[in-house]
Enzyme design. Structure first.
Site, PDB file in Angstrom:
ATOM      1  N   CYS A  90     -93.713 -27.808  53.496  1.00  0.00           N
ATOM      2  CA  CYS A  90     -94.074 -29.294  53.894  1.00  0.00           C
ATOM      3  C   CYS A  90     -93.046 -30.644  53.317  1.00  0.00           C
ATOM      4  O   CYS A  90     -92.637 -31.008  53.998  1.00  0.00           O
ATOM      5  CB  CYS A  90     -95.204 -29.508  53.983  1.00  0.00           C
ATOM      6  SG  CYS A  90     -96.583 -30.437  54.708  1.00  0.00           S
TER       7      CYS A  90
ATOM      8  N   HIS B 204    -107.100 -54.249  72.861  1.00  0.00           N
ATOM      9  CA  HIS B 204    -106.310 -55.018  73.209  1.00  0.00           C
ATOM     10  C   HIS B 204    -105.702 -56.039  72.253  1.00  0.00           C
ATOM     11  O   HIS B 204    -105.997 -56.889  72.068  1.00  0.00           O
ATOM     12  CB  HIS B 204    -106.824 -55.672  74.322  1.00  0.00           C
ATOM     13  CG  HIS B 204    -105.576 -56.181  75.533  1.00  0.00           C
ATOM     14  ND1 HIS B 204    -104.713 -55.335  76.195  1.00  0.00           N
ATOM     15  CD2 HIS B 204    -105.655 -57.358  75.610  1.00  0.00           C
ATOM     16  CE1 HIS B 204    -103.765 -56.414  76.595  1.00  0.00           C
ATOM     17  NE2 HIS B 204    -104.931 -57.508  76.575  1.00  0.00           N
TER      18      HIS B 204
END
Lengths: 462, 416
Positions: free
Chosen positions: A41, A441
């Site tokens: 990894c 948002h």
């Protein structure tokens, strides 16, 4: 003979996490690592490849800089520096793990471990041999690339990911065999560097584990970038001539041959079960990997196996989680069994692909009645701002219970978005929990909300 | 000056009611004629309209409160420029000057200490709260949803999730186990609070059984002719299925004709006299959620079968919607209760006081009957008349049933 409560064989993302957790729970712990702490990894997988892909993505972005009103004089790259950057990141993280293990008082042995009996392990290092006594053993030896007969890597013309992530120079052309995450990521990387890339896949779709719809969108997107695909193929042979690899295969029943400078084999992995002394234990194998229970226990009660060596999905985060489960079981706690449907999978190509849970096909086959939502990137404000309008977020719900069976996404940064669904799945949220959530948002995350609204027939922005 | 909104009396006899629902909230502007609340009376839910306009400054009786006395203060209305400060003194003044409110507090809390000021929220102590005394159950949203779908109580399930939380698998295995093995509910029972309708049913029927000397008369009616007539009429309504007649419509009409013929069955007992009704108003028992109600077909003897049918459909529909006006279900001289649609062969109904008779109608079914010493098949319906012997003697009841039988067996007679 030094005695330990837990000896972990292998210091990858499964092994070192298990060792740290074991130590936290008051168990005397050792890790045996024969090469590099951090395993594939950190050293040869997740981390360095993502570093390479970031360079590739940035290169692509810079080529489109004018869309953002920015002019660049000359765009170019130096593969050595790209590779170096990725090596440096790996090195930094490996150093970090050494520190973490030290901080948590885990003893690290460098060398190869061999299980002599269910209670003892011999570590053979460079210049010494140590015998250790273990109350419990955790096997976390990982896996290596699967080699097909006749397609053995030679490090020059036939590569595995090892060579692919440290190229000395950039080849003109590459044939990638296998379109799982590894194959697709390298295809995407080399394509971005201007290499002629062809991908061969034995399954009928690329990214065979992903939802068919997402796979089709991915294929179209990669094709528009110039990557060529052959699916439903059967490999026949390869020949090397004049530094060129010629690959022969059957495609739709017809013989076909392609040549390229490099053949990259990415056809899965093989568990590292050899030379471990498993024959001295009751540990059983199942189709090449170590057979384990829901709490990672092998047939030998005090021996556990985690991560790639214990079977699919071959993901670092699955290995780490299994490490925690195994150690907690050893410590007498009652860990929860791994639910494979709650493990996300990510591919860091451009565009990115991320998913968790069942595909539409699997959910239908399981007999569910479905509610499916889709929300496209082009309808999201932040996607327009990023200049990344390609992609979709697809959600699949059980119509009866509102359970999120699966979520599948393709597009910019979706690997950073999937966690929203992962947490909900882990908490067993239902559609209402998404519908009533307020997301910020403008962000890409708004699409997580809208896709669910669309599944329940009430999207706002499409 | 704030304006009082008082608990209205929706019928002359109403003394208290339940405040079922506030349609308007505190702070909302209302104008005269707007619906502000729903009040549940003995048998129906009625809307309360505003008389004045203004802003609802304070709601004093929360929705769901039972037994709110007529004329007690339920809310205060202010004009737009009025101040809140007036309000508290205004409410306090009204509360202390109004005996009924104090009385509620005493009755409902049952506290010997009457020195407490009349608390506005006190009446809520009789509301539905307190039925569930469970401690909080931790369960995932999905586990809760599946438990609801499977009809499984979470209180019996051991959670296997984080910190003992109940998760999907726990519910699924409980659902699986519940099929094969006996699973006893830890809670011996649950309490469903009596609503007004239940209380009225209990009160009136207990009174009937305790004070009315009942006797019962049964008769068999051959239904073939009336079924035939119904089929013929309905086939002419092919284009308009809503107009189709039911057997019950014929039963109502036959009953009306029989009452006209035997008017002594259309009567009530009073201590000084027997009350003989001049009009034929028939109450029909309609099952609704949580109980039953008896809307009335008035002047049934003067209506034709189609009129009875359409009226009955409308009344039954509105009964189920809780939308009947009091005059539509209060009164009547005679009752019919029909359980034929449930497959009941015959039963004895309880007289609906103050009426003298109730006719219980069973299912029509084909049965063997002896006709001219031969066994034949006929469609038979059993009818049982329950009578208040103080009003109706056996012979009168028998006469009525004979008349009913005559009309229902020869329906053509109903149309002459």
């Amino acid at each position: 003979m030094e005695k330990f409560d837990v000896i972990v064989i292998g210091g990858g993302p499964g092994g070192y996490v298990a060792a740290i957790r074991a130590s936290q729970l008051g168990l005397k712990t050792a890790v045996v690592e024969k090469e590099h702490l951090g395993g594939i990894c950190l050293n040869w997988g997740c981390i360095p490849t993502k570093a390479l892909l970031k360079s590739a993505e940035l290169l692509q972005k810079i080529k489109h800089a004018e869309e953002f009103g920015i002019f660049t004089e000359k765009t170019g790259f130096d593969i050595k520096r790209i590779v170096n950057r990725s090596r440096n990141i790996s090195a930094k993280l490996v150093g970090g793990i050494k520190g973490l293990l030290k901080k948590n008082k885990v003893t690290v042995f460098e060398g190869s471990a061999k299980i002599i009996s269910s209670k003892s392990v011999v570590v053979e290092g460079k210049d010494q041999k140590v015998s250790l006594e273990a109350k419990n053993i955790i096997i976390a030896t990982g896996a290596r690339p699967r080699i097909l007969e006749g397609f053995e890597p030679d490090g020059k013309n036939v590569w595995t990911y090892r060579e692919a992530l440290m190229p000395e120079s950039v080849p003109k052309s590459i044939i990638v065999v296998g379109s799982g995450a590894i194959g697709i990521e390298f295809a995407s990387f080399y394509n971005a560097l201007g290499v002629e890339v062809t991908v061969l896949e034995a399954a009928p779709q690329i990214l065979p584990m992903e939802d068919e719809e997402i796979s089709a969108i991915a294929k179209k997107s990669f094709e528009s970038k110039g990557i060529k695909f052959y699916t439903d193929i059967k490999l026949e042979s390869k020949t090397i001539n004049n530094k060129k690899v010629k690959v022969e295969f059957l495609h739709n029943g017809a013989k076909k041959s392609l040549d390229a400078e490099v053949l990259l084999m990415a056809v899965g992995i093989t568990a590292n079960t050899e030379n471990l002394g498993l024959e001295n234990t009751k540990v059983k194998l199942d189709r090449g990997h170590i057979a384990t229970s829901g709490v990672c226990q092998t047939a030998e009660g005090n021996i556990y196996a985690i991560g790639d060596v214990a079977g699919a999905p071959w993901l670092a985060h699955k290995a780490s989680h299994e490490g925690i489960i195994a150690v907690e079981h050893i410590a007498g706690k009652k860990p929860h069994e791994l639910n494979k449907l709650n493990i996300p999978g990510c591919t860091y190509s451009t565009p990115q692909i991320a998913s968790v849970g069942m595909t539409e096909k699997i959910a239908l086959a399981a007999g569910y009645k479905l509610k499916i939502g889709r929300f496209p990137f082009y309808a999201n404000g932040k996607a327009l701002i990023l200049g990344d309008t390609e992609g979709v977020i697809k959600t699949i719900f059980d119509a009866r219970t509102g359970e999120l069976l699966g979520a599948h996404m393709i597009g910019s940064d979706v690997t950073e978005l999937i966690h929203g669904y992962v947490i909900s799945k882990s908490m067993e949220g239902i559609e209402l929990d998404f519908i009533e959530a307020i997301l910020p948002h403008p962000t890409l995350s708004e699409m997580l909300h809208e896709s669910v609204l669309q599944a329940y027939d009430k999207p706002i922005h499409i | 000056m704030p304006i009082k909104i008082l608990m209205p009396a929706l019928s002359p006899t109403m003394t208290e009611g339940n405040l079922a629902k506030w349609v308007k909230k505190e702070g909302e502007k209302i104008s005269a004629g707007e619906v502000i609340a729903e009040i549940e009376t003995d048998k129906a839910t009625m809307e309360v309209e505003a008389v004045d306009e203004g802003i609802i400054a304070k709601i004093l009786v929360p929705e769901g409160t039972e037994g709110v006395q007529v004329n007690s203060l339920i809310a205060v209305l202010v004009e737009e420029d009025e101040q809140d400060a007036d309000l508290d003194t205004f409410i306090a003044k009204f509360s202390t000057s109004q005996k009924p409110v104090e009385k509620i507090v005493e009755e409902k809390t049952g506290e010997p200490d009457k020195m407490k000021p009349a608390s506005i929220s006190a009446p809520t102590s009789t509301s539905v709260q307190g039925v569930s005394t469970n401690k909080r159950i931790f369960a995932s949203p999905l586990a809760k949803r599946i438990a609801a779908l499977e009809g499984i109580s979470l209180s019996n399930i051991m959670g296997s999730g984080p910190y003992g939380r109940i998760i999907k698998n726990d519910v699924l295995s409980a659902a699986k186990n519940s099929k094969g093995t006996i699973r006893r509910d830890n809670e011996e029972y649950r309490l469903v609070p009596n609503n007004n309708m239940r209380k009225v049913i209990a009160k009136r029927l207990l009174e009937s059984k305790l004070t009315v000397p009942h006797f019962y008369l049964s008769i068999e009616c051959v239904m073939d002719s009336v079924l035939n007539a119904r089929a013929q009429i309905n086939s002419s309504f092919d284009s308009d299925k809503d107009k189709r007649l039911s057997v019950n419509d014929f039963i109502i009409l036959a009953c009306a004709k029989a009452l006209k013929e035997v008017p002594t069955a259309n009567a009530s007992w009073t201590d000084s006299a027997i009350k003989l009704y001049n009009n034929v108003d028939i109450s029909i028992a309609v099952a609704i959620e949580g109980g039953l109600i008896t809307p009335i077909i008035k002047d049934a003897d003067q209506k034709d079968i189609v009129k009875i049918s359409t009226e009955m459909k409308d009344l039954a529909k509105r009964a189920r919607e809780n939308a009947l006006a009091p005059e539509e279900f209060q009164g009547g001289g005679f009752s019919i209760s029909n359980l034929g649609m449930y497959g009941i062969k015959s039963f004895s109904a309880i007289v609906n006081p103050p009426q003298g008779c109730i006719m219980a109608v069973g299912m029509s079914s084909k049965r063997p009957v002896v006709i001219d010493d031969k066994i034949e098949i006929r469609t038979i319906m059993d009818v049982t008349l329950s009578c208040d012997h103080r009003v109706v003697d056996g012979a009168v009841g028998a006469e009525f049933l004979a008349a009913f039988k005559k009309y229902i067996e020869a329906p053509i007679l109903m149309f002459v």
